[in-house]
Write a protein that holds these residues in place. Sequence first.
Motif, PDB file in Angstrom:
ATOM      1  N   TRP A  61      42.052  43.284  48.393  1.00  0.00           N
ATOM      2  CA  TRP A  61      43.190  43.583  49.281  1.00  0.00           C
ATOM      3  C   TRP A  61      42.887  44.846  50.103  1.00  0.00           C
ATOM      4  O   TRP A  61      43.081  44.868  51.312  1.00  0.00           O
ATOM      5  N   ASP A  62      42.377  45.879  49.425  1.00  0.00           N
ATOM      6  CA  ASP A  62      42.021  47.110  50.152  1.00  0.00           C
ATOM      7  C   ASP A  62      40.915  46.834  51.160  1.00  0.00           C
ATOM      8  O   ASP A  62      40.949  47.332  52.294  1.00  0.00           O
TER       9      ASP A  62
ATOM     10  N   PHE B  26      47.158  38.129  42.712  1.00  0.00           N
ATOM     11  CA  PHE B  26      48.508  37.893  43.242  1.00  0.00           C
ATOM     12  C   PHE B  26      48.362  37.077  44.520  1.00  0.00           C
ATOM     13  O   PHE B  26      47.932  37.599  45.558  1.00  0.00           O
TER      14      PHE B  26
ATOM     15  N   TYR C  66      56.460  36.014  48.531  1.00  0.00           N
ATOM     16  CA  TYR C  66      55.433  37.060  48.691  1.00  0.00           C
ATOM     17  C   TYR C  66      55.612  37.839  49.981  1.00  0.00           C
ATOM     18  O   TYR C  66      56.517  37.643  50.702  1.00  0.00           O
TER      19      TYR C  66
ATOM     20  N   LYS D  54      53.503  35.381  42.054  1.00  0.00           N
ATOM     21  CA  LYS D  54      52.874  36.543  42.688  1.00  0.00           C
ATOM     22  C   LYS D  54      53.627  37.839  42.422  1.00  0.00           C
ATOM     23  O   LYS D  54      53.054  38.833  41.984  1.00  0.00           O
TER      24      LYS D  54
ATOM     25  N   ILE E 197      52.351  41.129  40.336  1.00  0.00           N
ATOM     26  CA  ILE E 197      52.027  42.394  41.022  1.00  0.00           C
ATOM     27  C   ILE E 197      52.943  43.513  40.510  1.00  0.00           C
ATOM     28  O   ILE E 197      52.536  44.670  40.428  1.00  0.00           O
TER      29      ILE E 197
ATOM     30  N   ASP F 169      41.483  41.786  42.669  1.00  0.00           N
ATOM     31  CA  ASP F 169      42.495  41.625  43.716  1.00  0.00           C
ATOM     32  C   ASP F 169      42.712  42.935  44.455  1.00  0.00           C
ATOM     33  O   ASP F 169      42.678  42.973  45.686  1.00  0.00           O
ATOM     34  N   PHE F 170      42.937  44.029  43.725  1.00  0.00           N
ATOM     35  CA  PHE F 170      43.151  45.334  44.378  1.00  0.00           C
ATOM     36  C   PHE F 170      41.975  45.636  45.317  1.00  0.00           C
ATOM     37  O   PHE F 170      42.167  46.071  46.450  1.00  0.00           O
TER      38      PHE F 170
ATOM     39  N   GLU G 146      51.116  46.758  39.245  1.00  0.00           N
ATOM     40  CA  GLU G 146      51.324  48.043  39.939  1.00  0.00           C
ATOM     41  C   GLU G 146      51.880  49.087  38.962  1.00  0.00           C
ATOM     42  O   GLU G 146      51.538  50.266  39.051  1.00  0.00           O
TER      43      GLU G 146
ATOM     44  N   LYS H 286      42.262  45.120  54.238  1.00  0.00           N
ATOM     45  CA  LYS H 286      42.962  46.077  55.105  1.00  0.00           C
ATOM     46  C   LYS H 286      41.960  46.915  55.903  1.00  0.00           C
ATOM     47  O   LYS H 286      42.150  47.171  57.089  1.00  0.00           O
TER      48      LYS H 286
ATOM     49  N   ASP I 159      48.817  35.678  47.712  1.00  0.00           N
ATOM     50  CA  ASP I 159      49.607  35.747  48.942  1.00  0.00           C
ATOM     51  C   ASP I 159      48.712  35.390  50.126  1.00  0.00           C
ATOM     52  O   ASP I 159      47.989  34.394  50.057  1.00  0.00           O
ATOM     53  N   TYR I 160      48.738  36.200  51.182  1.00  0.00           N
ATOM     54  CA  TYR I 160      48.011  35.793  52.387  1.00  0.00           C
ATOM     55  C   TYR I 160      46.781  36.631  52.682  1.00  0.00           C
ATOM     56  O   TYR I 160      45.914  36.229  53.439  1.00  0.00           O
ATOM     57  N   ARG I 161      46.707  37.838  52.123  1.00  0.00           N
ATOM     58  CA  ARG I 161      45.656  38.779  52.504  1.00  0.00           C
ATOM     59  C   ARG I 161      44.333  38.477  51.789  1.00  0.00           C
ATOM     60  O   ARG I 161      43.263  38.533  52.388  1.00  0.00           O
ATOM     61  N   VAL I 162      44.423  38.164  50.495  1.00  0.00           N
ATOM     62  CA  VAL I 162      43.193  37.947  49.716  1.00  0.00           C
ATOM     63  C   VAL I 162      42.466  36.659  50.152  1.00  0.00           C
ATOM     64  O   VAL I 162      41.249  36.677  50.337  1.00  0.00           O
TER      65      VAL I 162
HETATM   66  N1  LIG Z   1      47.437  40.469  46.607  1.00  0.00           N
HETATM   67  C1  LIG Z   1      47.868  41.701  46.855  1.00  0.00           C
HETATM   68  N2  LIG Z   1      48.952  41.886  47.631  1.00  0.00           N
HETATM   69  C2  LIG Z   1      49.346  43.155  47.849  1.00  0.00           C
HETATM   70  C3  LIG Z   1      48.693  44.273  47.322  1.00  0.00           C
HETATM   71  C4  LIG Z   1      49.388  45.417  47.764  1.00  0.00           C
HETATM   72  C5  LIG Z   1      49.082  46.879  47.549  1.00  0.00           C
HETATM   73  N3  LIG Z   1      48.486  47.175  46.304  1.00  0.00           N
HETATM   74  C6  LIG Z   1      48.015  48.500  46.153  1.00  0.00           C
HETATM   75  C7  LIG Z   1      47.625  48.725  44.758  1.00  0.00           C
HETATM   76  C8  LIG Z   1      46.291  48.827  44.609  1.00  0.00           C
HETATM   77  C9  LIG Z   1      45.622  48.659  45.868  1.00  0.00           C
HETATM   78  O1  LIG Z   1      44.665  49.642  46.001  1.00  0.00           O
HETATM   79  C10 LIG Z   1      46.723  48.697  46.915  1.00  0.00           C
HETATM   80  O2  LIG Z   1      46.770  49.952  47.548  1.00  0.00           O
HETATM   81  C11 LIG Z   1      50.433  44.946  48.533  1.00  0.00           C
HETATM   82  N4  LIG Z   1      50.391  43.607  48.569  1.00  0.00           N
HETATM   83  C12 LIG Z   1      51.279  42.705  49.292  1.00  0.00           C
HETATM   84  O3  LIG Z   1      50.996  42.812  50.658  1.00  0.00           O
HETATM   85  C13 LIG Z   1      52.191  42.573  51.403  1.00  0.00           C
HETATM   86  C14 LIG Z   1      52.376  43.689  52.389  1.00  0.00           C
HETATM   87  O4  LIG Z   1      51.272  43.614  53.248  1.00  0.00           O
HETATM   88  P1  LIG Z   1      51.243  44.327  54.671  1.00  0.00           P
HETATM   89  O5  LIG Z   1      52.499  43.929  55.371  1.00  0.00           O
HETATM   90  O6  LIG Z   1      49.976  43.827  55.316  1.00  0.00           O
HETATM   91  O7  LIG Z   1      51.167  45.788  54.325  1.00  0.00           O
HETATM   92  C15 LIG Z   1      53.322  42.437  50.397  1.00  0.00           C
HETATM   93  O8  LIG Z   1      53.533  41.045  50.178  1.00  0.00           O
HETATM   94  C16 LIG Z   1      52.734  43.083  49.170  1.00  0.00           C
HETATM   95  O9  LIG Z   1      53.255  42.557  47.972  1.00  0.00           O
HETATM   96  C17 LIG Z   1      47.549  44.079  46.505  1.00  0.00           C
HETATM   97  O10 LIG Z   1      46.900  44.992  46.002  1.00  0.00           O
HETATM   98  N5  LIG Z   1      47.175  42.774  46.316  1.00  0.00           N
END
Ligand SMILES: Nc1nc2c(c(CN[C@H]3C=C[C@H](O)[C@@H]3O)cn2[C@@H]2O[C@H](COP(=O)(O)O)[C@@H](O)[C@H]2O)c(=O)[nH]1
Length: 177
Positions: A145-146, A63, A177, A24, A28, A141-142, A32, A149, A65-68
Amino acid sequence: MVTDTFPSFRDEVIYNGKRVYLWKRAQILVAEIWAAFFPASPALTHPIFPGPNGPQIQQLTMFADYRVPQILHHIGILTYPPSLVSLLQAGSPLAPGSREEVSLRAASIIAVERVRAEILRLCVEDGDGASGSEVSSVLIDFYLWDLAKKVEGKEEKIEGIETKETVPVHRTRSIWY
Ligand SMILES: Nc1nc2c(c(CN[C@H]3C=C[C@H](O)[C@@H]3O)cn2[C@@H]2O[C@H](COP(=O)(O)O)[C@@H](O)[C@H]2O)c(=O)[nH]1
């Protein structure tokens, strides 16, 4: 190169006797940097990844992790067994490398790859000429993830499809992650 330089980015597990590569943080990091230095026009050479065939960003997966996975479940792309929903609702920690944790992460990679394949298929069907490099798992993914949020912050509500109740993200103590 990234995982050789930063061993803490070498996010791999042996699962059912097979090595599973998730990577991951390595992915990322590259994505990024690609996004942050994206040139004003896609026709211009990327300043950090100028290679003869461009940045090849479509070779990365999402990537994991937990959010997607959380948003993929909410919009009905991932289905969780009731036992997993109960664990997540109870906030029970999932051990790193456990069946549940690896399944959530691996399923989100497969799901995003399938979404990508479907977008490409629709592009071909519509004849809009989008190339494989424009439709990357990184951008999906981006986007997801957005979206996750925004849904969490109640800034956005998904409409037009049947959604499932949002379950909490999984909780795993790990450096990956
Ligand atoms: N899979 C995935 N994980 C992502 C991101 C991003 C931000 N990407 C920016 C770029 C383009 C987008 O438009 C976003 O603005 C952060 N993370 C992860 O989240 C965690 C922090 O989370 P929390 O504590 O809840 O804010 C941390 O592990 C971080 O690595 C993503 O895009 N995809």
